[in-house]
Every structure is written in C-alpha cells, then in structure tokens.
Motif scaffolding. Structure first.
Motif, PDB file in Angstrom:
ATOM      1  N   PRO A   1       0.804  -1.229   0.000  1.00 32.65           N
ATOM      2  CA  PRO A   1       0.000   0.000   0.000  1.00 32.65           C
ATOM      3  C   PRO A   1       0.832   1.273   0.000  1.00 32.65           C
ATOM      4  N   ARG A   2       0.316   2.252  -0.667  1.00 31.65           N
ATOM      5  CA  ARG A   2       0.862   3.611  -0.684  1.00 31.65           C
ATOM      6  C   ARG A   2      -0.332   4.553  -0.631  1.00 31.65           C
ATOM      7  N   GLY A   3      -0.088   5.834  -0.582  1.00 32.67           N
ATOM      8  CA  GLY A   3      -1.183   6.784  -0.619  1.00 32.67           C
ATOM      9  C   GLY A   3      -1.097   7.781   0.510  1.00 32.67           C
ATOM     10  N   GLU A   4      -2.138   8.562   0.657  1.00 35.89           N
ATOM     11  CA  GLU A   4      -2.184   9.629   1.659  1.00 35.89           C
ATOM     12  C   GLU A   4      -1.943   9.067   3.060  1.00 35.89           C
ATOM     13  N   GLY A   5      -0.866   9.517   3.687  1.00 41.25           N
ATOM     14  CA  GLY A   5      -0.584   9.130   5.062  1.00 41.25           C
ATOM     15  C   GLY A   5      -0.132   7.694   5.236  1.00 41.25           C
ATOM     16  N   VAL A   6       0.222   6.984   4.171  1.00 35.61           N
ATOM     17  CA  VAL A   6       0.603   5.573   4.273  1.00 35.61           C
ATOM     18  C   VAL A   6       2.042   5.386   3.790  1.00 35.61           C
ATOM     19  N   ARG A   7       2.807   4.637   4.541  1.00 36.05           N
ATOM     20  CA  ARG A   7       4.196   4.328   4.207  1.00 36.05           C
ATOM     21  C   ARG A   7       4.415   2.827   4.382  1.00 36.05           C
ATOM     22  N   THR A   8       5.155   2.211   3.482  1.00 32.81           N
ATOM     23  CA  THR A   8       5.513   0.804   3.594  1.00 32.81           C
ATOM     24  C   THR A   8       7.022   0.661   3.552  1.00 32.81           C
ATOM     25  N   ASP A   9       7.582   0.044   4.589  1.00 35.27           N
ATOM     26  CA  ASP A   9       9.002  -0.309   4.603  1.00 35.27           C
ATOM     27  C   ASP A   9       9.075  -1.809   4.348  1.00 35.27           C
ATOM     28  N   SER A  10       9.719  -2.213   3.269  1.00 29.66           N
ATOM     29  CA  SER A  10       9.649  -3.605   2.855  1.00 29.66           C
ATOM     30  C   SER A  10      10.944  -4.076   2.227  1.00 29.66           C
ATOM     31  N   GLY A  11      11.198  -5.369   2.374  1.00 29.82           N
ATOM     32  CA  GLY A  11      12.320  -5.992   1.699  1.00 29.82           C
ATOM     33  C   GLY A  11      11.861  -6.950   0.621  1.00 29.82           C
ATOM     34  N   LEU A  12      10.566  -6.890   0.271  1.00 28.14           N
ATOM     35  CA  LEU A  12       9.987  -7.846  -0.662  1.00 28.14           C
ATOM     36  C   LEU A  12       9.944  -7.342  -2.092  1.00 28.14           C
ATOM     37  N   SER A  13       9.876  -8.277  -2.998  1.00 26.30           N
ATOM     38  CA  SER A  13       9.541  -8.026  -4.402  1.00 26.30           C
ATOM     39  C   SER A  13       8.966  -9.325  -4.938  1.00 26.30           C
ATOM     40  N   GLU A  14       8.252  -9.246  -6.050  1.00 28.55           N
ATOM     41  CA  GLU A  14       7.720 -10.478  -6.631  1.00 28.55           C
ATOM     42  C   GLU A  14       8.866 -11.391  -7.031  1.00 28.55           C
ATOM     43  N   GLY A  15       8.736 -12.656  -6.665  1.00 32.54           N
ATOM     44  CA  GLY A  15       9.805 -13.618  -6.907  1.00 32.54           C
ATOM     45  C   GLY A  15      10.681 -13.863  -5.702  1.00 32.54           C
ATOM     46  N   THR A  16      10.532 -13.042  -4.648  1.00 29.72           N
ATOM     47  CA  THR A  16      11.326 -13.243  -3.438  1.00 29.72           C
ATOM     48  C   THR A  16      11.029 -14.605  -2.828  1.00 29.72           C
ATOM     49  N   GLU A  17      12.074 -15.345  -2.473  1.00 31.68           N
ATOM     50  CA  GLU A  17      11.932 -16.614  -1.777  1.00 31.68           C
ATOM     51  C   GLU A  17      12.013 -16.357  -0.273  1.00 31.68           C
ATOM     52  N   VAL A  18      10.936 -16.658   0.413  1.00 30.90           N
ATOM     53  CA  VAL A  18      10.914 -16.507   1.872  1.00 30.90           C
ATOM     54  C   VAL A  18      11.233 -17.868   2.474  1.00 30.90           C
ATOM     55  N   GLY A  19      12.411 -17.997   3.037  1.00 29.64           N
ATOM     56  CA  GLY A  19      12.847 -19.265   3.608  1.00 29.64           C
ATOM     57  C   GLY A  19      12.692 -19.300   5.117  1.00 29.64           C
TER      58      GLY A  19
END
Length: 648
Positions: free
Chosen positions: A363-381
């Motif tokens: 999510p993004r937009g008015e008053g919204v912030r996302t701190d992330s290390g993800l992207s499509e294709g990321t392998e979560v082990g």
C-alpha cells in the motif's frame, strides 16, 4: 560525511537504510548470503558483496566476512540495522579496530545496557525508577527463589543477557519456583550462551511504553517522545503507535527526562530506545525495563510525528556532527501507527510460513508508508526472522491513523506466502484497541476471535471458477462441443463440474461452482446469493483484505496411493517449512503417545513433533539438518495392534 557506508543487514531494514543513504548522496554497500543473492536490498544498493552461505552464522553473523566486505569496497562506516550484530559490543570494537566508524553507540554502552542487571543498577543510580526485583549478578537458584519470595508472587524470571521474550517465565505459584528457574536457565543458555537470571515483580495488565532518545558526541541528549508497544504476542511487538493515549503531558515529560538520564548514565551516542513498563491503572508509576542500543523496528512512527529521519541523524552523529536542535525544538504532531507483516499463519497457531512471493501489492497513498524488503519472486525461507515488511499510517489524530492503517492492510497483497496482515487488520478494529484500552496480554486473550475459522464458501467458489475457466477452449473458429465444460451428458440432465480442492491444513472438499464469475489474469470475481466477491489471485492462491488462502487441487487417488494403506493419523508432517534439528528415534523404535520425536526449526522458532499415538516408528524420512517443506511427511508411526483375547 562518509562517502561509502556498508549496511550489515538484510531485508526491509537494509532497504530502509539504503533509501536514506541514497537521499544523502552516500554510496551504499549491501551484503548478502547465498539465500539473498537476488534480494531487493542487493538490487537497490550501489554495490553488493557476497559474504557466505545461507546460514546466518556463516554470513550475516560473521564479523570477519563483514569487515572483509567493508575493506573490499572502501567503506568508511558500517550501519548494523537491527538484529544480527546490531547490539554486539564485540562487533562495534572490531569495526573501530579496523578503522571503521560503527554507526551506533560506543561498544562500552552496548555492553553495559546489554547486561540487564548492570543496566538496572546503572540507571537506578542515575535516579531512574526501576522494577522492584533482585540485585546483583550471578545469583544461585536459591538466591533467586529467596528474592522471589521477598518480592511476592507473581514474579517474572528474565535472562540477563538477552531479549525478545526468550527464557522469560511468569511464576504465580511459589511451589514451582525451582522448576521454573531451571527451565528459564536452560532456555537462556540455549538462546544467549549465558544462563544468568534476574527476578522482577510482575505487573498485572502492564503497558509497554518506550522513549526514543538521540544523543550526539558533544554532550547533547534529547528525547523524541514515546511509542506505545503494548500490543504483543509471545512478548513480540506486532503493533506500535506514537504517541501513547495513556500519557498526559506531565507524565510524558517526566518519562522523557528519565530516558535522557538513562542515556547519559551509560555515555550513549546515536539513536536508542529506553523501554518502560507502566501499570495501566497508574501511568505515573513507570519503571525502567531495558535500553535497546540500536534503531528500533518501530522507528517510523516516531519519524512521522517528528518529521525527523532517524537514520540520517544516526549518520550525522556518527560523522561527528552535533544535534541541530534541543529539546524545545522537538515538536510532536499528529498520530502514527505501525503494523509488522510477518511470514506466519494465524489459522495454524501462527506457525512460520514460507514460499515464493507470486503476487505483491504494497500500500501507498495519503498518510501511508511501507518499509519492505519484498519483491515479486522473493523466496521466503526458514533461516531468518519472519518479519517481511511494515505498514505505517499517519493522520492528524489517532482515529484517522487507525482507519488509514486498516485500509492499507486490506490492500496489502502477498500471495505465495501466508502472512498475518488480515489478523492485524481485525486486531486494529477491536473495540479495546480503538478505545486505547490496551495491555501486553490483550492479543493473547483475544487472538482466537481474530483468526478466520475455516475457508469461506466464496473462496472455494473463486478457486473453482479459476479451474472452470481454464477448461474452456480458447481461440477462434469451430469449437468441439465435447470440449466445453458444460456438464452435458447423454440421456440425462447436465451434471455441473465439481472440483476436488484442499486448503492448507484442512480436509479436502469437492466444490461445484453455483454462481456467476469473472476470471482475469490477477483477479477473480464471483457472485453468490447476490453478493459480489472480488479476490486477488496467483497460481493456487486466493486473497482479499489482507487474508490469503492456498487452495490446491486434490487428487484422492494419488493421495490414497501415497498413503499406501496407512491413515493420515499415522503420519507426522512438517507443520511449517524449516530444518530438522533433532531426531530422537530410529525406525523400529517403540514410542508412547505424546512422546517427543523430532524438532523442526524455522525463523527462530522450534516446533516439537510428538507421536500421535503409541506404536512403532515404521518410516523415518529425515535426519538432523534435513530441510523440509510444509506438510512434508517426516515419519510414520504404526499403531499398536490390539491384542485379541483367547476364548476357550
């Protein structure tokens, strides 16, 4: 200011630090293990260095390899992020010896505040109120028990050397003190290599409030207000906000000054957090718990209400600059709330999850912030911490911030990996949370009612609609009528197609689509009883409002052949993707019902696999070190056959 900074971490915090480095014109160096070769933080940095194989002990926790990476890339400073070596005094000293600036407090301050017993004694001498409890280090079991009896139960046993809730034991009955002390020592020794304990008075229905401090190398120390961190599960924070609705201006100022004194008492420099335990019915009676000598996961809420970039100020202080403002220059405006998105499955007891991120919408937009290390294709082990990202919302008041965060979580899509986003959205709508009437036990008390039970019919409808659409012939021109999935049959009524489906952890069902539907590349909409339901989709995953379901095809014939005559009750399967760390039995061993047989570890969590019934180990498909997928069969226990009584 530094020209090049090495970020000694991974995931969302590495991405977040790199963002500030880029804005300041500082060259960033990422480090990565083999598991993170294509990770987002690697791609966003100016350069990246491989530091070893996937296990953290051979990569992110290797001081030698991190220093080699810094030398190779010409870095002048190292930012440790949080976790891993961020609060390791030995790493801070090693950086200094290598001619690198450690972007954090002095090693002596890390060591002092990392020892909970010494920390309490130090801040108490500086006039900071502390939780009543034992004094002195290296107490014997009997001395701990005697201190507990003097304080009066309930008491809390805590390891001196670590945090995160590991080794903590709440004791309400004096008769079990000896057993609980022994158990706490075992867990502390396993987690931190140090079984030193302290005992503190337990405060019923406490609130967890922490103060952000910032200190430079010129004697200036300020606080940046407080954060409320009372919404926790298993002693781990999951929602944080700033400011706290509990404090009035007088208490806020007093706690802020106490935090400043705590920072001064250990010669602190940089950004740090002083944590307090506060009785909910008497906020003026606050007590020091510990000091985190690093950046906190929840630092964004403070950034949003102060307008300060804490990572930027960490760099400026480390470079020798003085703070450009005093306490009077700190202004707190509005309200901010943060939710931690973790790879875990609330419907399965919050077990760690894993997989490949197939569809990602942050999510993004008015008053919204996302701190992330993800992207499509990321392998979560299963090797690293389960936190994937953080969604933060800001508003002019608390009600607006909460509303924006609930909406942001509803718009969060992470298909391919199960997360807690939907659970957090429902938690933020809980009446007690909306009213600000919280304590550290609220989530545990209310968790069951916030978890979705089973799979809604419209989810099965959507999954079946996707499969039905896939059967339709494509292309132009003549269509073979026998290839159309209409359910037509000779001499009878059409028989609608039924699809055998199985959602994770549940029994299989056969679902026949009964409503209208529209299937797109990444969306599917179904209408049931006049209500239209729209979902995100990717492969076998269906998601909406932060929740997701993995609904696979179920082949009953293949399943029966795989079982080869045994029942599901005889099979022990992996409850989560992870690594088998302990195997206590061998094929042919006789076991009792409930006996511990295996241990699977994932994302810093151990799960004991026990015998479902008495019997004999008929199959054992794993050994210590084996990597397993969720639901993979680990062993089969053949039940004890009843003995037939002879009749004469």
């Amino acid at each position: 200011m530094f020209e090049t900074v090495l970020v000694a971490n991974r995931g969302e915090i590495a991405v977040r630090v790199i963002r500030t480095l880029r804005s300041m014109g500082v060259r960033s160096v990422a480090v990565y293990s083999d598991a993170d070769a294509d990770a987002r933080h690697v791609r966003e940095a100016d350069t990246a260095v491989r530091i070893g194989p996937a296990p953290a002990g051979e990569s992110y926790l290797s001081v030698e390899r991190l220093l080699e990476a810094a030398a190779l890339t010409g870095a002048q400073a190292v930012h440790p992020g949080y976790g891993f070596l961020a609060e390791n005094a030995g790493f801070a000293r090693a950086c200094a010896e290598a001619g690198l600036v450690f972007i954090g407090p002095p090693a002596d301050a890390i060591a002092l505040m990392g020892d909970k017993i010494r920390a309490k004694e130090t801040v108490k001498a500086a006039g900071v109120p502390v939780v009543p409890g034992s004094s002195g280090s290296g107490l014997t079991d009997e001395q701990l028990a005697e201190a507990a009896r003097e304080i009066g139960v309930p008491v809390l046993l805590k390891p001196s050397a670590g945090g995160g809730g590991k080794g903590m034991r709440l004791v309400r009955d004096v008769s079990v003190l000896a057993d609980e002390i022994a158990a706490a020592r075992r867990e502390a020794r396993a987690s931190f290599g140090d079984d030193t304990l302290l005992v503190e008075r337990w405060i019923d229905r406490p609130r967890h409030i922490e103060i952000q401090v910032l200190a430079d190398g010129h004697g200036n120390v300020v606080h940046l207000g407080e954060r409320e961190c009372s919404l926790q599960r298993r002693h781990q924070k999951i929602i944080e906000e700033a400011p706290s609705v509990l404090l009035d201006e007088e208490t806020r100022a007093a706690m802020g000054e106490a935090a400043v004194q705590a920072a001064r008492s250990c010669g602190y420099r940089g950004a740090g957090t002083v944590e307090f335990i506060v009785p909910g019915n008497d906020p003026s009676s606050y007590y020091f718990m510990e000091m985190n000598t690093r950046l906190q996961v929840e630092h964004p809420v403070t950034e949003l209400i102060t307008g300060l970039d804490l990572v930027e100020w960490q760099l400026r202080v480390a470079a020798g600059e003085p703070l450009g403002f005093g306490q009077d220059g700190v202004m707190l405006t509005g309200h901010a709330v943060e939710a931690r998105i973790c790879a875990e499955d609330p419907a399965r007891g919050f077990l760690p999850s894993g997989g490949t991120v197939l569809r990602l919408r942050e999510p993004r937009g008015e008053g919204v912030r996302t701190d992330s290390g993800l992207s499509e294709g990321t392998e979560v082990g299963s090797l690293y911490d389960p936190m994937l990202s953080k969604v933060i919302a800001y508003g002019p008041d608390r009600a607006t911030a909460l509303r924006r965060l609930r909406a942001a979580l509803a718009g969060t899509v992470t298909l391919g990996v199960q997360t807690n986003a939907g659970f957090l959205r429902r938690l933020l709508a809980h009446p007690a949370v909306v009213a600000g009437d919280m304590d550290t036990g609220l989530v545990e008390r209310e968790a069951e009612g916030l978890v979705t039970a089973g799979v809604p019919e419209e989810v099965y409808e959507a999954a079946a609609a996707v499969r039905l659409e896939a059967l339709r012939p494509g292309g132009e021109g003549w269509t073979d009528p026998f290839s159309v999935p209409s359910g037509w049959r000779l001499g009878g009524r059409p028989l609608p197609a039924g699809f055998p489906l199985r959602a994770t952890g549940l029994e299989p069902v056969t679902h026949t689509p009964r409503g209208s539907h529209t299937v797109g590349e990444d969306r599917v909409s179904v209408t049931l009883d006049g209500v239209r339901h729209t979902f995100h989709r990717a492969a076998d995953w269906i998601g909406r409002d932060g929740d997701a379901w993995h609904v696979r095809d179920h082949d009953p014939v293949a399943a029966s052949l795989t079982r080869a005559g045994r029942t599901d009750a005889d099979s022990l399967t992996a409850p989560m993707p992870g690594t088998v760390t302990v195997v206590k039995v061998a094929v042919g061993d006789e076991v009792a019902a409930g006996q511990s047989l295996l241990v699977v570890e994932a994302m810093k969590m151990e799960h004991v696999i026990s015998a479902p019934h008495a019997g004999t180990v008929a199959e054992l498909d794993v050994a210590p070190g084996t990597t397993v997928a969720m639901d993979q069969v680990l062993a089969v226990i053949e039940p004890v056959k009843p003995v037939k009584e002879e009749t004469s």
